[in-house]
Design an enzyme around this catalytic site. Sequence first.
Site, PDB file in Angstrom:
ATOM      1  N   ASP A  18      -7.923  -5.336  -0.372  1.00 40.83           N
ATOM      2  CA  ASP A  18      -8.341  -6.159  -1.519  1.00 40.83           C
ATOM      3  C   ASP A  18      -7.958  -7.626  -1.394  1.00 40.83           C
ATOM      4  OD1 ASP A  18      -7.504  -3.256  -3.257  1.00 40.83           O
ATOM      5  OD2 ASP A  18      -9.516  -4.089  -3.143  1.00 40.83           O
TER       6      ASP A  18
ATOM      7  N   HIS B 155       0.859  -1.192   0.000  1.00 40.59           N
ATOM      8  CA  HIS B 155       0.000   0.000   0.000  1.00 40.59           C
ATOM      9  C   HIS B 155       0.892   1.237   0.000  1.00 40.59           C
ATOM     10  CE1 HIS B 155      -3.196   2.780   1.168  1.00 40.59           C
ATOM     11  NE2 HIS B 155      -4.036   1.838   0.776  1.00 40.59           N
TER      12      HIS B 155
END
Length: 391
Positions: A328, A270
Site C-alpha cells: 500500500d 506487515h
Amino acid sequence: QTGMFTYDPGFTSTASCRSAITYIDGEAGVLLYRGYPIEQLAEKCSFLEVCYLLLEAELPNADELKTFEKEVTTHTMVHDQLTNFFKGFRRDAHPMAIMVGVVGALSAFYHDSLDIHSPKDRHISAIRLIAKVPTIVAMCYKYSVGSPFMYPQNKLKYVDNFLRMMHATPCAEYEPNPVLVRALDRILILHADHEQNASTSTVRLAGSSGANPFACITAGIACLWGSAHGGANEAALNMLKEIGDVSQIPIYIAKAKDKNDSFRLMGFGHRVYKNYDPRAKLMRETCHEVLTELGLHDDPLFKLALELERIALEDEYFVSKKLYPNVDFYSGIVLHALGIPSNMFTAIFAMGRTVGWISHWDEMISDPEQKIGRPRQLYTGAVRRDVPDRW
Ligand code: SDX
C-alpha cells in the site's frame, strides 16, 4: 528446495486451512501465485491470465485465454435494476460503502439459480464477479461526481474497458494511455491474492456456512475497507500529503515510534512480511514508469515517499521490528497519477482481490471434507451460579 529459497509449507500447528493457491515466505520476502513468483507474473502476464491461473491452477494457453476473456467480457454489464441501488446513497457516500451495498445486491439476482456444489455454477459466479466488480467500481465513481453511468464495451480489453467507464462521458470518449493501462493491469496483478489475509479469511469463513459467493465477497469487501488492511493505500497517500515536505519526516518517524501516539506509518509493516514486500518493490517501479511517462518524474509525493522509505529503513526502530514498505505504500501515488481519486483506492484494491477471494471460496467449497468454520476462544469472563435479587 527450489533453488530460490527453502520451501516451508506453512504453520502446520496454527494454520486455519490448507490451500494450494498462494505461498508467502515472510522472512525471505517471497510471494508465489500457484507456484509462480509474483515478479515473473507481473512482468509476463496480463491480469486476466493471472485470474485464470488463480482459478484453474494453470496458466491458460492461447485458446483458453481467448475463451476466458470472452466469457468475462460478455458478463461485464450489470442488471439494469442494479442501478436503482445507487439512488439510495448520498452522492458523497464512500465508494466502499456503496460497494458493500451493490455487490451484496448481486446475491439477489443470482442466488436462486445457483448451486454452490456445481462446478459449472461456481465457475460462472467467478466470471460474473470478475466481470461486474469493475463496472460497479466505475459506477461508484460516476455516481459520486454526478456523471451518467457508462456501459462497458465488448470490443475493449478488461482494463481499457474499466478506465473508459471511469473517465468517458456520453459527450466525450476516452482513449486510455497504453502505459497507464499496463500499469493498472500490473497493479491488479499485485493485489490479486495474498494467502489468508483478513479479508480472504473473512470470505472463507462466510463461505463455510454455505452462503452464496456474492454475499461472501461482500463480506470480504467490508473487511478490506479497514485502514489496517486495504484502506491503507488511501491512508498512506493522505499521510504523505499531511507530511508535506521531507523536512517534516523526522517528526512523523518520531510519532510512529511513540507508543503513546496512535499514529503508524501507513503502508509500512506487515503481519507476515518481515522483509521487503515484493509487491512494494514492483509498485515502486510501476510508480516510476507511470510518473516518467506522464512527465511527472519530479512528483513531490513520490520523492517524499522515497525519502521517507530511506530514512525509515535506516532507523533502528523500523530495522529492529522488521518494518518495511508494503503493497500500500506506493500504490496510492500510482493510482493518483492514473487520475483515480483517493477515496476510490480501496475499491481498486477490491477489484484486484476479487479473483483471490473467489478462488479461495471455490477451493474451500470444492473440498469434500469442508466443514463450517467455528473459531474457538479463550474464555476470560466470570462463572456465577445465582442471579441476585436486584430490587
Ligand atoms: C495489507 O495480511 C495481508 O496479507 C494484508 C495485505 C494483503 O495483500 O491482503 O498484505 C494488505 O493489509 C497490508 C498492510 C496495510 N496496512 C498498513 O500499512 C497499516 C500500517 N501498518 C500497521 O498497522 C501494521 O504494520 C499492520 C497492521 C500491517 C501489522 O500490525 P502488527 O500485526 O501489529 O505488526 P507487527 O506485529 O509486525 O508489529 C510489530 C511492531 C509492533 O510494535 P510492538 O508491539 O512490537 O512494540 O511494530 C509496530 C507494532 O506496533 N508497527 C508499527 C507499524 N507497523 C507495526 N509501528 C509504526 N508504524 C507502523 N506502520
